[in-house]
Design an enzyme around this catalytic site. Sequence first.
Site, PDB file in Angstrom:
ATOM      1  N   CYS A 168      51.471  37.685  14.458  1.00  0.00           N
ATOM      2  CA  CYS A 168      51.905  36.291  14.598  1.00  0.00           C
ATOM      3  C   CYS A 168      53.337  36.231  15.109  1.00  0.00           C
ATOM      4  O   CYS A 168      53.644  35.458  16.027  1.00  0.00           O
ATOM      5  CB  CYS A 168      51.764  35.552  13.273  1.00  0.00           C
ATOM      6  SG  CYS A 168      50.078  35.524  12.636  1.00  0.00           S
ATOM      7  N   ASP A 169      54.225  37.005  14.521  1.00  0.00           N
ATOM      8  CA  ASP A 169      55.606  37.053  14.987  1.00  0.00           C
ATOM      9  C   ASP A 169      55.685  37.488  16.449  1.00  0.00           C
ATOM     10  O   ASP A 169      56.296  36.817  17.288  1.00  0.00           O
ATOM     11  CB  ASP A 169      56.421  38.028  14.125  1.00  0.00           C
ATOM     12  CG  ASP A 169      57.113  37.340  12.960  1.00  0.00           C
ATOM     13  OD1 ASP A 169      57.720  36.283  13.177  1.00  0.00           O
ATOM     14  OD2 ASP A 169      57.047  37.868  11.842  1.00  0.00           O
ATOM     15  N   GLN A 170      55.108  38.633  16.743  1.00  0.00           N
ATOM     16  CA  GLN A 170      55.225  39.157  18.100  1.00  0.00           C
ATOM     17  C   GLN A 170      54.431  38.319  19.097  1.00  0.00           C
ATOM     18  O   GLN A 170      54.866  38.114  20.226  1.00  0.00           O
ATOM     19  CB  GLN A 170      54.801  40.626  18.136  1.00  0.00           C
ATOM     20  CG  GLN A 170      55.787  41.532  17.403  1.00  0.00           C
ATOM     21  CD  GLN A 170      55.451  43.002  17.554  1.00  0.00           C
ATOM     22  OE1 GLN A 170      54.948  43.623  16.625  1.00  0.00           O
ATOM     23  NE2 GLN A 170      55.727  43.569  18.708  1.00  0.00           N
TER      24      GLN A 170
END
Length: 388
Positions: A168-170
């Site tokens: 999700c972050d990346q």
Amino acid sequence: MKKILEGIRVLELGQVLAGPFAGAILADLGADVVKLERTEGGDDARHMGPAFRHGDALNFHVFNRGKKSVAIDLKSADGMAVFERLAGESDILIHNLRPGVTQSMGIDGPALCARHPRLVYCEISAFGHAGPLAMQPGYEPLIQAFSGLSSINGGPEDPPLRTGASVCDQGTGMWAVIGALALLQRRHVTGKGGVVSASLLETALVWTGQKADAYANEGRLPDRHRSGHPGFVPYESFDTADAPLLVCCGNDRLFAKFAHELGRGDWIGDERFATNRQRLRHKAALFEQIVPLLRARTRDDWAARFAAAGVPCAPVHTVPEAIAHPQVEALGMLQAVPGEDFRLTALPLSIDGARPRHRAVAPRLGQHNAEFGAPAIPPQKDLGAAHV
């Protein structure tokens, strides 16, 4: 390779992962990325783990290679003056600050773009720019849980599981870059920038899109298959005599080849197994026969046989096995950092046959203050122990 984005200035107010990853992508593609950090301690990622090189944790090096660091106090008039000047000189601004912070400082997207109309402003949040939770902060595991992503990982008897990678972050960093490049193209036509909004929740919902769409349109809740697939059989990992091997029979022709290599040509004529739809209905009965057969030989033996027959398969590698494989080495994904004694994973793309290369090591806190007319920062305390 040439610096594809040479001449593009990026101003990053990034913390830990999503924002810094977006900045790292643009830096690897040749943009001049100026990372703004707090004067005390800088990006929290500098202290997320033991010191790796130059006093900073490995995670910081991974997501901040090739950037310049300017440490300023955005709560001071002098710091805001430096920020405003840099914003006016930049093409793209990226931030993943806590919701509400930029509004309170008067540097939110609409306000800043009104003062600097050519600026492409990328804001990254946890829950998105609208809705009742828009002002809530969040982290990777929280978003995986909230979005339903954790609920589709693992097998039928497993509890909800987060993915091993920070998808999700990346992924949100990637969407921010895609949006930024799209607005740069529009700016060529209109002369104006704009605001890109991306969030971890929206990214997670895209990753679960196939499952959510099946439920929304057909009322089907997703089955959990660990390494398997809801639409094909056999299409998952099996134990061999020494290590697991993943087999993908994506059609009946491949299954026939698979059955032949196992010495079970009779399966092709068995009405329970002759077609994929029948195999889906009789999966348990088929697996009762497959499992002991595959356990009779080693992974390498089966992989060689299946590959020769044209049956798609792959060893379930550990990380050390994967990065040591000749295919991975041939791609050159692990690249040396200039002037350093370590390697980092590069961008997963090549342009005109060449992969973008790491340009420089991650900067020390405030290393480039003088270059950008910012005041020197005071000596730093060792914050490592407090943040590990």
